[in-house]
Write a protein that holds these residues in place. Structure first.
Motif, PDB file in Angstrom:
ATOM      1  N   LYS A  28      10.778  47.960 -22.267  1.00 32.44           N
ATOM      2  CA  LYS A  28      10.739  49.457 -22.388  1.00 32.44           C
ATOM      3  C   LYS A  28       9.911  49.683 -20.750  1.00 32.44           C
ATOM      4  N   ALA A  29       8.843  48.952 -20.594  1.00 33.25           N
ATOM      5  CA  ALA A  29       8.223  49.224 -19.303  1.00 33.25           C
ATOM      6  C   ALA A  29       8.762  49.083 -18.012  1.00 33.25           C
ATOM      7  N   GLU A  30       9.871  47.981 -18.071  1.00 35.49           N
ATOM      8  CA  GLU A  30      10.607  47.827 -16.897  1.00 35.49           C
ATOM      9  C   GLU A  30      11.831  48.728 -16.757  1.00 35.49           C
ATOM     10  N   LYS A  31      12.244  49.281 -17.686  1.00 37.74           N
ATOM     11  CA  LYS A  31      13.326  50.213 -17.739  1.00 37.74           C
ATOM     12  C   LYS A  31      12.749  51.370 -17.229  1.00 37.74           C
ATOM     13  N   LEU A  32      11.511  51.887 -17.544  1.00 41.39           N
ATOM     14  CA  LEU A  32      11.161  52.879 -17.036  1.00 41.39           C
ATOM     15  C   LEU A  32      10.695  52.845 -15.493  1.00 41.39           C
ATOM     16  N   ALA A  33      10.207  51.691 -14.952  1.00 42.09           N
ATOM     17  CA  ALA A  33       9.997  51.632 -13.774  1.00 42.09           C
ATOM     18  C   ALA A  33      11.339  51.707 -12.936  1.00 42.09           C
ATOM     19  N   GLN A  34      12.322  51.171 -13.209  1.00 52.22           N
ATOM     20  CA  GLN A  34      13.566  50.964 -12.703  1.00 52.22           C
ATOM     21  C   GLN A  34      14.252  52.531 -12.593  1.00 52.22           C
ATOM     22  N   ARG A  35      13.730  53.201 -13.495  1.00 52.68           N
ATOM     23  CA  ARG A  35      14.459  54.668 -13.338  1.00 52.68           C
ATOM     24  C   ARG A  35      13.544  55.662 -12.665  1.00 52.68           C
ATOM     25  N   SER A  36      12.143  55.246 -12.274  1.00 52.80           N
ATOM     26  CA  SER A  36      11.382  56.171 -11.734  1.00 52.80           C
ATOM     27  C   SER A  36      11.673  56.265 -10.148  1.00 52.80           C
ATOM     28  N   ASP A  37      10.930  57.024  -9.470  1.00 51.17           N
ATOM     29  CA  ASP A  37      11.113  57.309  -8.050  1.00 51.17           C
ATOM     30  C   ASP A  37      10.246  56.147  -7.108  1.00 51.17           C
ATOM     31  N   ASP A  38       9.452  55.671  -8.091  1.00 52.56           N
ATOM     32  CA  ASP A  38       8.501  54.629  -7.058  1.00 52.56           C
ATOM     33  C   ASP A  38       8.242  53.397  -8.270  1.00 52.56           C
ATOM     34  N   PRO A  39       9.283  52.463  -8.212  1.00 54.96           N
ATOM     35  CA  PRO A  39       9.184  51.387  -9.229  1.00 54.96           C
ATOM     36  C   PRO A  39       7.976  50.550  -9.228  1.00 54.96           C
ATOM     37  N   GLU A  40       7.476  50.211  -7.907  1.00 59.34           N
ATOM     38  CA  GLU A  40       6.307  49.256  -7.869  1.00 59.34           C
ATOM     39  C   GLU A  40       4.983  50.184  -8.600  1.00 59.34           C
ATOM     40  N   LEU A  41       4.730  51.468  -8.398  1.00 54.77           N
ATOM     41  CA  LEU A  41       3.654  52.245  -8.675  1.00 54.77           C
ATOM     42  C   LEU A  41       3.916  52.226 -10.448  1.00 54.77           C
ATOM     43  N   ALA A  42       5.210  52.485 -10.798  1.00 56.26           N
ATOM     44  CA  ALA A  42       5.280  52.623 -12.165  1.00 56.26           C
ATOM     45  C   ALA A  42       4.758  51.453 -12.879  1.00 56.26           C
ATOM     46  N   ARG A  43       5.227  49.975 -12.184  1.00 55.49           N
ATOM     47  CA  ARG A  43       4.904  48.759 -12.903  1.00 55.49           C
ATOM     48  C   ARG A  43       3.197  48.854 -12.750  1.00 55.49           C
ATOM     49  N   LYS A  44       2.764  49.181 -11.815  1.00 55.61           N
ATOM     50  CA  LYS A  44       1.269  49.065 -11.869  1.00 55.61           C
ATOM     51  C   LYS A  44       0.649  49.867 -12.959  1.00 55.61           C
ATOM     52  N   LEU A  45       1.320  50.972 -13.308  1.00 59.02           N
ATOM     53  CA  LEU A  45       0.384  52.043 -14.042  1.00 59.02           C
ATOM     54  C   LEU A  45       0.990  51.559 -15.648  1.00 59.02           C
ATOM     55  N   THR A  46       1.652  50.700 -15.694  1.00 53.48           N
ATOM     56  CA  THR A  46       2.138  50.183 -17.218  1.00 53.48           C
ATOM     57  C   THR A  46       1.365  48.791 -17.370  1.00 53.48           C
ATOM     58  N   GLU A  47       0.472  48.278 -16.216  1.00 51.01           N
ATOM     59  CA  GLU A  47      -0.206  47.150 -16.599  1.00 51.01           C
ATOM     60  C   GLU A  47      -1.211  47.455 -17.779  1.00 51.01           C
ATOM     61  N   PRO A  48      -2.069  48.224 -17.559  1.00 51.96           N
ATOM     62  CA  PRO A  48      -3.050  48.575 -18.629  1.00 51.96           C
ATOM     63  C   PRO A  48      -2.566  48.569 -19.951  1.00 51.96           C
ATOM     64  N   TYR A  49      -1.407  49.099 -20.216  1.00 50.71           N
ATOM     65  CA  TYR A  49      -0.877  49.295 -21.591  1.00 50.71           C
ATOM     66  C   TYR A  49      -0.627  47.837 -22.139  1.00 50.71           C
ATOM     67  N   ARG A  50      -0.242  47.205 -21.176  1.00 47.84           N
ATOM     68  CA  ARG A  50       0.496  45.691 -21.615  1.00 47.84           C
ATOM     69  C   ARG A  50      -1.025  45.009 -21.922  1.00 47.84           C
ATOM     70  N   GLU A  51      -2.072  45.013 -21.153  1.00 49.40           N
ATOM     71  CA  GLU A  51      -3.219  44.488 -21.396  1.00 49.40           C
ATOM     72  C   GLU A  51      -3.871  44.880 -22.659  1.00 49.40           C
TER      73      GLU A  51
END
Length: 347
Positions: A28-51
């Motif tokens: 789910k988080a990866e799919k959101l990252a791929q469809r965002s305008d800044d995939p790397e930042l999106a991945r960075k902002l989903t890290e706290p949720y995963r933790e």
């Protein structure tokens, strides 16, 4: 709109909502990252949720009606703990959840909880009904018998379920607080977003929400991919839990649609009911029951159509007087038309 710092119990609530979705969070988080305008930042902002999910790995949901889905014969479902929480919990009140929820039920009764549950008839006529009349209305709704039984039991024994919910929120809060402190720097994206010009317009573009000016906004790392707005019955102030991704990146970035993307949107608009909804909204904003009456459909069916239209950005919504009003988004129609012309080599 007023931006507040992060709120521990709202973060715990957000994580509980995510856990109850029972989705695998990594795809789910990866799919959101791929469809965002800044995939790397999106991945960075989903890290706290995963933790936070990892930190709460040893916390299991109670075998309780409160945390099971209440289904409808047709259309959306709901989770009762959400309706209970939003009926009585104020994030600007410093008291812990158990104290607030207990006092809320004592002072307001379970009527407020029942009013929060989405029904086929949300045209405002329920506001004048008593608790008994609201319970009777459940038997006229499209909720499944199992769902009806869950609502009835929660309404009859609210103290039991309030204690379950409060205890779970306390457990989650204790586990995730170190993660939130570790990632405090991520909240600067909310501060930067709120400092931008034309905030209401940007909110509509990013989160598909038209937010009232007097709304108090709480940025959330656990609710990273959704926004939730609610208002207590005795308050004129709406609260918005805003996922941090909406502050940092554009989740609905279209860039240039592929042929498949264009086809998917044209297929959506090929449905006559959805086209009729857009034609009605051209006249002005409308709420769910109003659309249902005009289309001669049930409210859950209309909700299903609106959900699909909102996902493709054809409509936006606005909370007003505790109702969700839908607006046509002409910009999305224009963009699809122009993209189709470019794809066909016509412009």
């Amino acid at each position: 709109m007023k931006l507040e710092p992060f709120h521990l119990y709202l973060e715990a609530y957000g994580l509980l909502c995510q856990k109850c979705q029972q989705d695998d969070d990594a795809p789910k988080a990866e799919k959101l990252a791929q469809r965002s305008d800044d995939p790397e930042l999106a991945r960075k902002l989903t890290e706290p949720y995963r933790e936070m999910l990892e930190a709460c790995g040893d916390i299991s949901l109670p075998e309780s009606l409160l945390f099971q889905r209440v289904f409808r014969q047709e259309g959306p479902d709901t989770l009762l703990f959400q309706e209970l929480f939003m009926a009585y919990y104020s994030p600007v009140d410093s008291r812990p959840p158990l104290e607030q929820l207990r006092e809320g039920v004592r002072e307001k009764g379970i009527r407020q909880f029942l009013l929060n549950i989405p029904t086929d008839d949300d045209d405002g006529s329920r506001e004048s009904l008593s608790e008994e009349e609201l319970l009777k209305r459940l038997h006229e709704d499209s909720i499944t018998p199992e769902g009806r039984a869950a609502i009835m039991e929660t309404a009859l024994f609210p103290e039991i379920y309030i204690a379950q919910l409060a205890e779970l929120l306390e457990k989650i809060a204790g586990k995730i607080e170190p993660v939130l402190q570790k990632h405090r720097d991520k909240f600067r994206y909310a501060e930067e977003f709120f400092a931008l010009p034309d905030l209401p317009g940007r909110m509509r573009e990013r989160a598909h929400l038209q937010v009232p000016e007097n709304t108090i906004v709480f940025p959330s790392l656990s609710a990273f991919n959704y926004g939730l707005i609610y208002q207590l019955a005795d308050s004129e102030t709406p609260y918005l839990i805003l996922g941090i991704l909406f502050c940092g990146v554009d989740l609905f970035s279209r860039n240039e649609l592929s042929g498949e993307g264009i086809a998917a949107r044209l297929k959506l608009l090929g449905d006559s009911t959805k086209l009729e909804i857009l034609r009605i909204l051209r006249e002005g904003p409308a709420y769910q029951t109003e659309l249902a009456k005009r289309l001669k459909l049930t409210a859950p069916t209309v909700f299903h159509h609106m959900n699909l239209l909102a996902q493709r950005d054809f409509v936006t919504d606005e909370v007003r007087d505790n109702r969700i009003y839908y607006h046509l988004n002409p910009k999305s129609i224009d963009e699809l038309t122009e993209t189709l012309r470019r794809y066909l080599g016509l412009s």
